[in-house]
Design an enzyme around this catalytic site. Structure first.
Site, mmCIF file in Angstrom:
data_model
loop_
_atom_site.group_PDB
_atom_site.id
_atom_site.type_symbol
_atom_site.label_atom_id
_atom_site.label_comp_id
_atom_site.label_asym_id
_atom_site.label_seq_id
_atom_site.Cartn_x
_atom_site.Cartn_y
_atom_site.Cartn_z
ATOM 1 N N TYR A 38 -24.353 -21.291 14.529
ATOM 2 C CA TYR A 38 -23.163 -20.892 15.267
ATOM 3 C C TYR A 38 -23.178 -19.384 15.480
ATOM 4 O O TYR A 38 -22.257 -18.666 15.099
ATOM 5 C CB TYR A 38 -21.903 -21.340 14.518
ATOM 6 C CG TYR A 38 -20.730 -21.641 15.430
ATOM 7 C CD1 TYR A 38 -20.726 -22.794 16.205
ATOM 8 C CD2 TYR A 38 -19.647 -20.779 15.523
ATOM 9 C CE1 TYR A 38 -19.664 -23.083 17.048
ATOM 10 C CE2 TYR A 38 -18.573 -21.053 16.356
ATOM 11 C CZ TYR A 38 -18.587 -22.210 17.120
ATOM 12 O OH TYR A 38 -17.519 -22.497 17.957
ATOM 13 N N GLN A 41 -26.017 -18.853 20.753
ATOM 14 C CA GLN A 41 -25.864 -19.956 21.707
ATOM 15 C C GLN A 41 -24.934 -21.058 21.216
ATOM 16 O O GLN A 41 -24.313 -21.758 22.018
ATOM 17 C CB GLN A 41 -27.237 -20.556 22.021
ATOM 18 C CG GLN A 41 -28.080 -19.741 22.997
ATOM 19 C CD GLN A 41 -27.537 -19.772 24.416
ATOM 20 O OE1 GLN A 41 -26.831 -20.686 24.819
ATOM 21 N NE2 GLN A 41 -27.863 -18.736 25.176
ATOM 22 N N ALA A 101 -36.070 -16.767 13.605
ATOM 23 C CA ALA A 101 -36.413 -16.549 12.198
ATOM 24 C C ALA A 101 -35.742 -17.592 11.299
ATOM 25 O O ALA A 101 -36.365 -18.127 10.378
ATOM 26 C CB ALA A 101 -36.007 -15.142 11.773
ATOM 27 N N HIS A 124 -34.926 -22.396 23.287
ATOM 28 C CA HIS A 124 -35.970 -21.378 23.330
ATOM 29 C C HIS A 124 -37.263 -22.064 22.918
ATOM 30 O O HIS A 124 -37.274 -22.858 21.967
ATOM 31 C CB HIS A 124 -35.617 -20.252 22.355
ATOM 32 C CG HIS A 124 -36.437 -19.008 22.488
ATOM 33 N ND1 HIS A 124 -37.134 -18.686 23.638
ATOM 34 C CD2 HIS A 124 -36.681 -17.997 21.615
ATOM 35 C CE1 HIS A 124 -37.744 -17.515 23.461
ATOM 36 N NE2 HIS A 124 -37.500 -17.099 22.246
ATOM 37 N N GLU A 212 -36.803 -10.380 28.379
ATOM 38 C CA GLU A 212 -35.962 -9.652 27.422
ATOM 39 C C GLU A 212 -36.500 -8.250 27.155
ATOM 40 O O GLU A 212 -35.746 -7.279 27.063
ATOM 41 C CB GLU A 212 -35.882 -10.422 26.114
ATOM 42 C CG GLU A 212 -35.062 -11.696 26.197
ATOM 43 C CD GLU A 212 -35.202 -12.548 24.960
ATOM 44 O OE1 GLU A 212 -34.417 -13.494 24.807
ATOM 45 O OE2 GLU A 212 -36.108 -12.289 24.127
ATOM 46 N N GLU A 244 -23.997 8.440 37.867
ATOM 47 C CA GLU A 244 -25.101 8.253 38.806
ATOM 48 C C GLU A 244 -26.178 7.318 38.258
ATOM 49 O O GLU A 244 -26.950 6.753 39.024
ATOM 50 C CB GLU A 244 -25.733 9.608 39.168
ATOM 51 C CG GLU A 244 -24.853 10.507 40.009
ATOM 52 C CD GLU A 244 -24.582 9.942 41.402
ATOM 53 O OE1 GLU A 244 -25.350 9.061 41.848
ATOM 54 O OE2 GLU A 244 -23.600 10.366 42.028
ATOM 55 N N GLU A 248 -22.429 3.494 38.658
ATOM 56 C CA GLU A 248 -22.584 3.067 40.047
ATOM 57 C C GLU A 248 -23.460 1.818 40.138
ATOM 58 O O GLU A 248 -23.203 0.913 40.932
ATOM 59 C CB GLU A 248 -23.179 4.192 40.890
ATOM 60 C CG GLU A 248 -23.232 3.860 42.371
ATOM 61 C CD GLU A 248 -23.644 5.044 43.231
ATOM 62 O OE1 GLU A 248 -23.879 4.825 44.437
ATOM 63 O OE2 GLU A 248 -23.751 6.171 42.703
#
Length: 348
Positions: A38, A41, A101, A124, A212, A244, A248
């Site tokens: 928990y 995901q 893990a 995964h 990732e 910048e 943005e």
């Protein structure tokens, strides 16, 4: 399954129109789904399945913060919330959503509960693809399937509550019952996927680890920091450099190319910006392509997986991770970001 053309290439996809929630419910009728873990995901997938009317229980270590979080989310100890082993024993489908893990650590304790005809579900491909490193080798008489939402569990849940869906990949590694594919697709619809595209466990983990470490997280932070530092070194204020570099991008431009593509975003910027972007995208591509190629090789040969296993297995890993995240949070760029976010008009 529908054949759709993506940029000139045909792919197999499943949409919610052709595989509606009612069909998913029929496929999974009589099944008990155990969400094991928990953390990232588990909450999103578990609550979405529960809200969609499926029979869901949660398996989690007792006495910790995640157990308390599960209780706060409406899971009832002894009724829909159990220890990991008991949940696996009760379930016909085990959603193995622990961290990579933790999956390695817990695997010897749950394997005995994966009896004939059950399904083992991943989000995964890590544990299966690198099984020689993880030791995760499922029994031959169960289905082994994957649904991988393309985003965090938090995003999956938020989009579900908004009536939207987060796209997911799906795969079948082992079909012992003849129902593995329909179980995977039904679960994909149940957790709130927008559409589902077909992959393999290996392709999922290769693309995921590359993404990732690349444009999704690692590369984007590296690029943002390099530009921010360059502006600061040339006398620009933190506020100007951050606006910048980050503000943005995230508040103005990303919504545009998420809506209709990069050309649409370019078309809605000044001609000066268009010209500069078109001229400089080549040098940035040429500078970073070798890094991505090296990254993919490291993923494919298993080196990146081993680094993760070794790092996550250290006793002091959590303490070290917190130090690294604290350093990121307390850097000038992201301390500036906190101030800038606080100055946004209310509701943004």
């Amino acid at each position: 399954m529908a054949i759709m053309n993506f940029g000139g290439v045909d792919e197999n996809v499943v949409t919610r129109d052709e595989f509606p929630l009612e069909k998913a419910a029929e496929v999974l009728k009589g099944e008990t789904i155990a969400v094991i873990g928990y953390g990232v995901q588990g909450p999103g997938q578990g609550m979405n399945l529960r809200d969609n009317g499926f029979d869901v229980i949660v398996g989690q270590r007792g006495g910790g913060a995640t157990w308390d979080r599960a209780v706060a989310d409406g899971w009832t100890p002894g009724a829909t919330l159990f220890g990991i082993e008991e949940a696996c024993e009760r379930a016909t489908i085990v959603q193995y959503l622990l961290s990579d893990a933790a999956q390695i650590e817990v695997w010897p304790r749950i394997r005995q509960y994966l009896t004939a005809g059950k399904a083992l579900y991943f989000s995964h491909g890590f544990g299966i693809t690198y099984s020689e490193r993880t030791g995760i080798v499922p029994p031959a008489d169960i289905d082994v399937i994957l649904v991988a939402p393309k985003g965090s569990g938090t995003s999956l849940r938020r989009m579900f509550l908004q009536g939207r869906g987060l796209n997911s990949s799906y795969a079948v590694y082992q079909d012992a019952t003849g129902r593995a594919r329909e179980r995977a697709v039904a679960l994909g619809i149940g957790v709130g996927s927008g559409y589902l595209f077909e992959t393999t466990f290996k392709k999922e983990v290769y693309s995921d680890l590359t993404g990732e470490r690349g444009t999704l997280m690692g590369a984007i932070q590296g690029l943002l920091l390099a530009q921010y530092e360059t502006l600061r070194e040339n006398g620009h204020s933190p506020s100007e450099a951050f606006n910048e570099t980050v503000e943005e991008l995230t508040q103005s431009l990303m919504p545009l190319f998420a809506e209709k593509g990069m050309d649409w975003m370019y078309a809605n910027c000044s001609t000066t910006a268009q010209r500069g972007a078109l001229d400089w995208m080549g040098p940035f591509h040429d500078a970073t392509k070798p890094v991505f190629e090296r990254l993919y090789r490291e993923v494919a040969c298993g080196n990146e997986a081993q680094r993760s296993i070794d790092a996550n297995g250290r006793a002091d890993y959590r303490e070290g991770l917190e130090r690294e995240l604290t350093a990121l949070r307390e850097s000038e760029m992201w301390r500036t970001g906190a101030v800038v976010r606080g100055l946004r008009p209310e509701g943004i």
